[in-house]
Design an enzyme around this catalytic site. Structure first.
Site, PDB file in Angstrom:
ATOM      1  N   ASP A 262       0.859  -1.174   0.000  1.00 29.52           N
ATOM      2  CA  ASP A 262       0.000   0.000   0.000  1.00 29.52           C
ATOM      3  C   ASP A 262       0.905   1.237   0.000  1.00 29.52           C
ATOM      4  O   ASP A 262       2.131   1.145   0.092  1.00 29.52           O
ATOM      5  CB  ASP A 262      -0.956  -0.022   1.211  1.00 29.52           C
ATOM      6  CG  ASP A 262      -2.167   0.868   0.994  1.00 29.52           C
ATOM      7  OD1 ASP A 262      -3.168   0.706   1.693  1.00 29.52           O
ATOM      8  OD2 ASP A 262      -2.113   1.723   0.081  1.00 29.52           O
TER       9      ASP A 262
HETATM   10  C1  GLC Z   1      -4.319   4.393  -0.302  1.00 34.35           C
HETATM   11  C2  GLC Z   1      -5.166   3.247   0.141  1.00 34.35           C
HETATM   12  C3  GLC Z   1      -5.290   2.177  -0.890  1.00 34.35           C
HETATM   13  C4  GLC Z   1      -5.143   2.766  -2.279  1.00 34.35           C
HETATM   14  C5  GLC Z   1      -3.738   3.299  -2.400  1.00 34.35           C
HETATM   15  C6  GLC Z   1      -3.487   3.943  -3.777  1.00 34.35           C
HETATM   16  O1  GLC Z   1      -3.717   5.032   0.743  1.00 34.35           O
HETATM   17  O2  GLC Z   1      -4.903   2.652   1.398  1.00 34.35           O
HETATM   18  O3  GLC Z   1      -6.560   1.551  -0.712  1.00 34.35           O
HETATM   19  O4  GLC Z   1      -5.380   1.764  -3.253  1.00 34.35           O
HETATM   20  O5  GLC Z   1      -3.426   4.218  -1.380  1.00 34.35           O
HETATM   21  O6  GLC Z   1      -4.308   5.045  -3.936  1.00 34.35           O
END
Ligand code: GLC
Length: 718
Positions: A262
Site C-alpha cells: 500500500d
Molecule cells: C491508499 C489506500 C489504498 C489505495 C492506495 C493507492 O492510501 O490505502 O486503498 O489503493 O493508497 O491510492
C-alpha cells in the site's frame, strides 16, 4: 509476444528495481521535480526515473499518455509503464459504494456495474485498478467500511470474486477489461477502536473464519494483483508478516500474481518500529514477497547493496520482475502501451445514458427500506412536496473514492423528483447543515413552513461523504443532533413524512427511527442517486436492499455484528436487568440487523423443508424454502439460508449465512427456493488449526439475522 526472459537478461539491476517501483504521477508531470520537488525527497536522479515501471494517481488520461510517451523515449529497454488507479465504485459514472453493493445481494448488479466501470476506466488510461477491497468489517467507526461489502465472509467473498471476474473478463488483452488488485491483505478492517491505521489484533481462529476468506475467494477468481495493508496484524506489519505473506498467501493459497505494497507501506515499516533502517525495511518487505513498492523508493536505493551482501538473491529479484513483466504482457502493453486511453480527456464512453441507467438501477437495488409504517410509497398524484434537509439538493451523494466522478454531474434528489413529478410543486428547504457540530437553526422556520401544507415531506439527512473513507474515523456515528431536531419539528407539523438518509457507514438512527414513520437509506448512491431516490419513494421501483453491515442502536455497541458466538446470560430484549447480558442504555441487539430490509411487497415465509434430517460427510441435503408474495406489488426478495453448529469444540456463531438467492416475485406469486447443504458448508477452523466439521446437530433456518424462522435440525453423522 515479447520474449520476457530475454528482456530480463538484458536489464541491469537498477533497471530491474525500477520495474518494482511505482511512483505518483506528479513526479513525472512536475518537470521541476528534479530540482525542488519530490525527486529530491525520493533521492532519485532523472536517469533513475527512466527505469520506473508503474504509475498511480494521474487524474486525466492525457497525463497518462504523456507520461507513457516520454517514458518510452527515455527507457533504454522500451518497457511500457503500467498505470493503476482506485476505481472503487465507478470511474466517471459513479454507482453505489461497495458497502451498498453488498446490500443488493445481487451479483448481477455488481457484475454489470463493474464491467461498466472497467470500460470507462480503460478510456481513462487505467490498466489496473486497486479493487476489490474485501476487508471484512465489524466497526462502523472505521471510515473505510464504505469500501467493503460488509460483515459477512460469504457476502464479501461472493461480491469480491464477482468484481474480479467482471474487471478482468476472460482475456486481459480485451480492451474492455482491466486487471484487478484485491486489498488490503490482511484484516485492515480490524483496526482497533475503528481508528484508521491502528493495529489489528485478532486470533487466528477469527482471521480464518471471517477476515481471510474473501481474499482467498478473489485469488480463486484469478485476481492478478494483491495489495498488502498498512497495518500491523498481531504485532507484525503485513509487509513484514511471514505468517501472512508466506505461510498463508504463498504456501497455502499458492498466489502467483503480483504483490504491491500500500501507499508507502514499505517505508512505514520504519514507522512501525520494526526496524530503524530503510535498507532493512527494503530487505524485510522484499524477502516477504512484496514485489512492487508503492511511492517510497527503498528498493531502488538499497536492494543493489543487499544483493551484493547476499541478503537478497538476484534470482528472487528476477522472479519478482518477471511477475511484473508478465502482467504487462497479459495486458498487451508491449503491443499497445496506451491501451485505449482517451488522449482528449473527453471520452464518448463516459456518462452515457446506458451507463447512467446501470448506475441508477444499482442505486435502486442497493437502497434499504429500513422502516415503513405504510407512509411509503408516496402517491405520484401529490401536488405539493416539501423536500427538506442538507441532502435535498446536492450532488455530494457520490461518496468517497469517487475516482473521476463529479458531484456536478450527479442527479440531485430535487432533480430526481422534478423529473418524476413534473406537475408537482416541489419546495426545497435545506433547514440545516450536515457538519456534526452544526448548530445553526436559522433555516428551521422556512423548512417547517414548507412542510406545513405539503402532501408529502421528504427529509434528506445523513453524514457528509467526506466523513467516511480513508482516514475518516469517528467517535460518534449518531445522526447529528441538529438534523434530529429538524426532523422532530417537521414531523410535528406533517405526519406524512419520510426520511431519506445518506451515509458511507451504518449510522445510529435510533432517535430518527422513533421520530419518523419511514426511513429509506440510500448510502451514497452515486451519479444517479436523485433519480433512484425518487423512483423508490414514489413506488416506481420496489426497495429490495438488505443490510450488509449492522446498524447499532448506539455508537458504544461498536463493533457489532450478527455472527457473534454465544453470549451467555442473555435475557429477554427490553429494559436492562442485573446479571443479564444487556447494556444499561439499550438492548444488546442492533437497531437494524444484518439481512434486514423491507419491501412494498409482503413476503410470507411459509415453510422450510429438509430432504433429510441426517447426513453423512458425503451426502447432500436439499433445503426447500417456500415464500409467498401476499401483496399485489411485484418485488424482489433475498431468500437467505443460515446455519448454527449447536455444540462444537470451538464456539460457533449463533447464526451464519451459508447461502442466499435474490428472486423476483410477481404479485401473489408463491415460489419454492432450493438450496443444497453439504459437509464443507458446515466446517469451521478447529483448535488443531485445520478446517473441520464435527458430528452433531446443526440448526438450519431462513429469515435473516436476529430474526431466524422455520428452524429445523440437521444431524451430521460421522
Ligand atoms: C491508499 C489506500 C489504498 C489505495 C492506495 C493507492 O492510501 O490505502 O486503498 O489503493 O493508497 O491510492
Amino acid at each position: 509476444m515479447t520474449d520476457l526472459k530475454k528482456l530480463l537478461s538484458q536489464m541491469t539491476v537498477k533497471e530491474k528495481l525500477g520495474q518494482l517501483t511505482q511512483l505518483n504521477a506528479r513526479v513525472f508531470i512536475d518537470t521541476q521535480a528534479d530540482i525542488t520537488g519530490p525527486l529530491l525527497n525520493l533521492k532519485l536522479t532523472k536517469e533513475d526515473l527512466t527505469t520506473v515501471g508503474s504509475v498511480l494517481n494521474y487524474w486525466k488520461p492525457s497525463e497518462m499518455v504523456a507520461i507513457q510517451r516520454q517514458h518510452l523515449k527515455d527507457d533504454r529497454n522500451k518497457i511500457p509503464m503500467v498505470f493503476m488507479m482506485d476505481v472503487i465504485h465507478g470511474y466517471r459514472t459513479i454507482f453505489p459504494l461497495p458497502l451498498a453493493l453488498g446490500c443488493s445481494f445481487n451479483t448481477d448488479v455488481v457484475t454489470e456495474c463493474t464491467k461498466m466501470a472497467a470500460r470507462e476506466a480503460v478510456a481513462g488510461g487505467v490498466q489496473v485498478t486497486f479493487t476489490p477491497m474485501v476487508d471484512y468489517v465489524r466497526d462502523a467507526r472505521w471510515g473505510r467500511v464504505m469500501e467493503s461489502c460488509g460483515e459477512d465472509a460469504l457476502l464479501n467473498s461472493t461480491m469480491g470474486a464477482a468484481q474480479v471476474k467482471a474487471f478482468q473478463g476472460d482475456d486481459l488483452r480485451n480492451k474492455e477489461n482491466i486487471a484487478a488488485c484485491v486489498k488490503h491483505f490482511a484484516a485492515y478492517g480490524g483496526a482497533d477502536t475503528g481508528l484508521d491505521y491502528s493495529p489489528v489484533d485478532i486470533s487466528e481462529h477469527t482471521l480464518r473464519e471471517h477476515y481471510l476468506p474473501a481474499y482467498k475467494a478473489c485469488i480463486d477468481a484469478g485476481v492478478e494483483m494483491l495489495m498488502t495493508s498498512y497495518t500491523a496484524v498481531n504485532g507484525v506489519p503485513s509487509n513484514a508478516n511471514e505468517w501472512l505473506m508466506k505461510k498463508i498467501l504463498k504456501d497455502e493459497w499458492g498466489f502467483s500474481g503480483v504483490v504491491i505494497s500500500d501507499y508507502s507501506a514499505v517505508k512505514d515499516l520504519v514507522e512501525h518500529a520494526i526496524t530503524p533502517s530503510e535498507k532493512e525495511a527494503a530487505e524485510i518487505a522484499f524477502n516477504n514477497g512484496v514485489d512492487i513498492e508503492m511511492v517510497s523508493t527503498f528498493y531502488m536505493s538499497h536492494i543493489e547493496e543487499l544483493i551484493a551482501e547476499g541478503k537478497i538473491s538476484e534470482e528472487k529479484l528476477d522472479e519478482a520482475v518477471l511477475r511484473v513483466l508478465e502482467l504487462k504482457e497479459k495486458l498487451g502493453l508491449f503491443e499497445d502501451p496506451y491501451r485505449g486511453a482517451c488522449e482528449t480527456d473527453d471520452s464518448e464512453v463516459w456518462l452515457t445514458e446506458e451507463n447512467r441507467d446501470i448506475a441508477r438501477r444499482a442505486a435502486e437495488e442497493c437502497a434499504i427500506l429500513l422502516k415503513n409504517d405504510g407512509t411509503l410509497p408516496f402517491s405520484k398524484d401529490v401536488k405539493k412536496v416539501a423536500l427538506i434537509g442538507p441532502f435535498a439538493d446536492t450532488g455530494d451523494i457520490i461518496g468517497f473514492w469517487a475516482c473521476s466522478g463529479r458531484p456536478s454531474e450527479s442527479i440531485t434528489v430535487k432533480e430526481g423528483l422534478r423529473r418524476l413529478l413534473p406537475g408537482a410543486e416541489i419546495i426545497v428547504e435545506k433547514g440545516c447543515g450536515y457538519e456534526f457540530n452544526d448548530t445553526d437553526k436559522s433555516g428551521f422556520a422556512a423548512a417547517v413552513e414548507a412542510a406545513k401544507g405539503a402532501d408529502a415531506v421528504i427529509l434528506c439527512l445523513g453524514e457528509p461523504q467526506d466523513y467516511s473513507g480513508e482516514g475518516n474515523s469517528r467517535v460518534d456515528i449518531s445522526l447529528h443532533k441538529i438534523q434530529l431536531e429538524l426532523a422532530r419539528e417537521i414531523v410535528a407539523v406533517n405526519k406524512n413524512t419520510a426520511a431519506l438518509t445518506f451515509s458511507g457507514r451504518p449510522l445510529v438512527l435510533s432517535e430518527l427511527d422513533e421520530t419518523v414513520p419511514a426511513i429509506l437509506h440510500m448510502w451514497f448512491p452515486g451519479t444517479e442517486g436523485g433519480n433512484a431516490a425518487a423512483n423508490l419513494l414514489f413506488g416506481e421501483v420496489n426497495p429490495s436492499g438488505k443490510v450488509s453491515m449492522s446498524f447499532p442502536r448506539a455508537t458504544g455497541q461498536c463493533p457489532i455484528y450478527y455472527n457473534r458466538t454465544k453470549v451467555i446470560r442473555q435475557g429477554p430484549t427490553g429494559p436492562h436487568t442485573k446479571n443479564v447480558a444487556s447494556f444499561i442504555e439499550c438492548d444488546m441487539t442492533p437497531l437494524y440487523s444484518f439481512g434486514h430490509g423491507l419491501s412494498y411487497s409482503s413476503f410470507k415465509y411459509e415453510s422450510l423443508e429438509l430432504s433429510s434430517d441426517k447426513m453423512g460427510v458425503d451426502d447432500k441435503v436439499t433445503v426447500k424454502i417456500t415464500v409467498h408474495n401476499e401483496s399485489d406489488v411485484p418485488g424482489k426478495e433475498t431468500v437467505m439460508l443460515y446455519m448454527r453448529d449447536v455444540f462444537a469444540s470451538n464456539a460457533r456463531p449463533m447464526q451464519q449465512l451459508i447461502a442466499f438467492k435474490k428472486l423476483h416475485f410477481e404479485a401473489g406469486e408463491r415460489r419454492t427456493v432450493e438450496f443444497t447443504v453439504d459437509e464443507p458448508m458446515l466446517r469451521f477452523w478447529g483448535n488443531d488449526h485445520k478446517k473441520i466439521s464435527e458430528a452433531g446437530e446443526f440448526e438450519i433456518s431462513t429469515g435473516y439475522a436476529d430474526h431466524l424462522i422455520h428452524t429445523k435440525s440437521l444431524w451430521l453423522e460421522k
